[in-house]
Design a protein around this motif. Structure first.
Motif, PDB file in Angstrom:
ATOM      1  N   LYS A 240       1.366  87.416  -4.816  1.00 40.29           N
ATOM      2  CA  LYS A 240       0.427  88.535  -4.962  1.00 40.29           C
ATOM      3  C   LYS A 240       0.018  88.737  -6.417  1.00 40.29           C
ATOM      4  CE  LYS A 240       2.187  90.995  -0.908  1.00 40.29           C
ATOM      5  NZ  LYS A 240       3.022  92.129  -0.424  1.00 40.29           N
ATOM      6  N   GLN A 241       0.913  88.358  -7.336  1.00 38.96           N
ATOM      7  CA  GLN A 241       0.601  88.472  -8.764  1.00 38.96           C
ATOM      8  C   GLN A 241      -0.195  87.281  -9.278  1.00 38.96           C
ATOM      9  OE1 GLN A 241       4.494  88.944 -10.483  1.00 38.96           O
ATOM     10  NE2 GLN A 241       4.643  91.112  -9.937  1.00 38.96           N
ATOM     11  N   GLY A 242      -0.419  86.282  -8.411  1.00 40.19           N
ATOM     12  CA  GLY A 242      -1.161  85.102  -8.822  1.00 40.19           C
ATOM     13  C   GLY A 242      -0.369  84.154  -9.695  1.00 40.19           C
ATOM     14  N   ASN A 243       0.965  84.189  -9.585  1.00 41.49           N
ATOM     15  CA  ASN A 243       1.785  83.278 -10.386  1.00 41.49           C
ATOM     16  C   ASN A 243       1.456  81.835 -10.006  1.00 41.49           C
ATOM     17  OD1 ASN A 243       4.348  81.530 -10.672  1.00 41.49           O
ATOM     18  ND2 ASN A 243       4.857  83.315 -11.923  1.00 41.49           N
ATOM     19  N   LEU A 247       2.285  79.856  -6.430  1.00 42.78           N
ATOM     20  CA  LEU A 247       1.176  79.388  -5.600  1.00 42.78           C
ATOM     21  C   LEU A 247       1.276  77.886  -5.361  1.00 42.78           C
ATOM     22  CD1 LEU A 247      -1.657  81.469  -7.280  1.00 42.78           C
ATOM     23  CD2 LEU A 247      -0.921  81.711  -4.905  1.00 42.78           C
ATOM     24  N   THR A 310      -0.118  96.156  -2.800  1.00 47.56           N
ATOM     25  CA  THR A 310      -0.767  94.936  -2.340  1.00 47.56           C
ATOM     26  C   THR A 310      -0.252  94.536  -0.971  1.00 47.56           C
ATOM     27  OG1 THR A 310      -1.030  94.188  -4.628  1.00 47.56           O
ATOM     28  CG2 THR A 310      -1.254  92.521  -2.909  1.00 47.56           C
ATOM     29  N   GLN A 350      -8.159  89.835  -3.537  1.00 44.97           N
ATOM     30  CA  GLN A 350      -7.845  88.764  -4.479  1.00 44.97           C
ATOM     31  C   GLN A 350      -7.544  87.475  -3.729  1.00 44.97           C
ATOM     32  OE1 GLN A 350      -4.360  90.587  -6.391  1.00 44.97           O
ATOM     33  NE2 GLN A 350      -3.063  89.029  -5.423  1.00 44.97           N
ATOM     34  N   ASN A 352      -5.647  83.772  -4.596  1.00 43.86           N
ATOM     35  CA  ASN A 352      -4.824  83.053  -5.589  1.00 43.86           C
ATOM     36  C   ASN A 352      -4.733  83.818  -6.906  1.00 43.86           C
ATOM     37  OD1 ASN A 352      -4.537  81.115  -3.654  1.00 43.86           O
ATOM     38  ND2 ASN A 352      -5.613  79.490  -4.738  1.00 43.86           N
ATOM     39  N   GLY A 353      -4.676  85.129  -6.794  1.00 45.31           N
ATOM     40  CA  GLY A 353      -4.525  85.971  -7.973  1.00 45.31           C
ATOM     41  C   GLY A 353      -5.817  86.345  -8.659  1.00 45.31           C
TER      42      GLY A 353
END
Length: 369
Positions: A240-243, A247, A310, A350, A352-353
């Motif tokens: 969810k943070q797009g790390n 991913l 999120t 969002q 992929n972040g």
């Protein structure tokens, strides 16, 4: 008060008193009896404290006497459910009062027996805080226990951010201390235990994302049929943070995604109603993308601030130059884990972040009944 608070009520206390007096006929438990009148208007955690304190007042002095009463109570099948929570805290309270290592170790053993009747995960926090290395060493041995409830007590009781539970600063300061427990349980035969291990790993993402990524990478190198699901659940916050590492571990790709501002069907939302929205995700890159698509709601809080939460939406494969449309209806029906407040909210989508611009909507006040 909500339904959760009523899990410990006057009837539960009456039955608990009956069980304990049957287990030990020489005790009368007058304070416990009076505690029934103190539960009204209290939240669940406060009710636990009231019942625990009454038991500590009424039960015989010393750790061993309390242990005997509660272990004898285990012979009664009625001794189960939420009444067990305050009983577990009586065990840990008396053990820590005595300051005896023998009582400390005995209390851990008693919790491992009581946990099958509800859970010992809340009470064990005090023991971890008092002697963390000793407690964790014992909990490590539980990962091979025949009872899945005891194995889960090892994973759940040692979580850094266990819901409803007391914080144990040592667990936050020492995120590697529970790696042995996680490595021993992520492929557990019971889904109940595996999910706890995944939640434990996800907790650690708030403290040490690199440790979480390294752990997930190690697990993915020796997977069984259940490992991918455990890893997905354990990496959910980082996703969810797009790390990018999280991913990548889950097979998401595509570095040239664009997300349009959500279109909201009705920007004025009734109390207990729903907000409906859609957004477009565009792959502007030359390669196909696999996108983890989530959305965030900015919730109005009691103090006038807005705090985002999120939620998972979907996963999509998007071809080069392709546009996909995603839609969602989010409900504002009352739930026990969140309080709603009227006023301006927002939604963000969002992939992929990569986040869209926020789209605002208003949650209206509750209509007078």
């Amino acid at each position: 008060m909500g339904a959760m608070d009523e899990l410990i009520n006057a009837s539960v206390v009456t039955e608990l008193r009956s069980i304990l007096m049957s287990a030990e006929p020489n005790i009368e438990l007058p304070t416990l009896e009076r505690s029934r009148d103190l539960l009204g208007g209290q939240r669940l955690r406060q009710r636990v404290d009231v019942v625990r304190d009454a038991l500590l007042e009424d039960l015989p002095a010393g750790y061993l006497a309390v242990e005997k009463v509660l272990l004898d109570a285990l012979d009664d099948p009625r001794f189960t459910g939420w009444m067990v929570w305050p009983a577990t805290e009586v065990v840990t309270g008396r053990a820590l009062q005595s300051a005896s290592l023998a009582d400390f170790d005995a209390a851990l053993a008693v919790l491992s027996r009581l946990t099958s009747r509800l859970t010992g995960e809340f009470a064990i926090r005090d023991l971890i805080a008092a002697r963390p290395e000793r407690a964790i060493a014992t909990m490590q041995t539980w990962t091979n226990h025949d009872d899945e409830n005891v194995r889960r007590l090892a994973t759940e009781g040692s979580r850094a951010y266990l819901p409803w539970a007391k914080r144990v600063p040592w667990l936050v300061a020492n995120p590697t201390a529970t790696q042995g427990i996680l490595d021993a349980t992520y492929q557990d035969a019971a889904e109940y235990v595996r999910r706890s291990a995944a939640n434990h790993l996800n907790d650690l993402s708030r403290i040490d994302p690199e440790l979480v990524i390294a752990t997930a990478r190690r697990w993915s190198g020796k997977p069984d049929a259940t490992t991918p699901k455990v890893i997905r659940h354990g990496l959910r916050t980082l996703v969810k943070q797009g790390n990018p590492d999280a991913l990548g571990l889950l097979g998401y790709s595509g570095g040239q995604l664009v997300v349009t501002e959500p279109r909201i069907l009705h920007t004025s939302v009734a109390w207990d109603g729903t907000v409906e929205f859609s957004a477009e995700v565009v792959n502007e890159g030359p390669q196909p993308a696999k996108a983890a698509i989530d959305y965030s709601i900015g919730f109005q809080r009691a103090n006038g601030t807005v705090s985002a939460k999120t939620f998972k939406l979907t996963s999509r494969r998007i071809g080069p130059g392709e546009t996909v449309t995603v839609r969602k209806t989010h409900s504002f029906r009352p739930i026990t884990t969140r309080s709603y407040y009227p006023g301006q909210h927002y939604v963000v989508v969002q992939a992929n972040g990569v986040a869209s611009a926020p789209a605002d909507f208003v949650l209206n006040k509750r209509e007078p009944s």
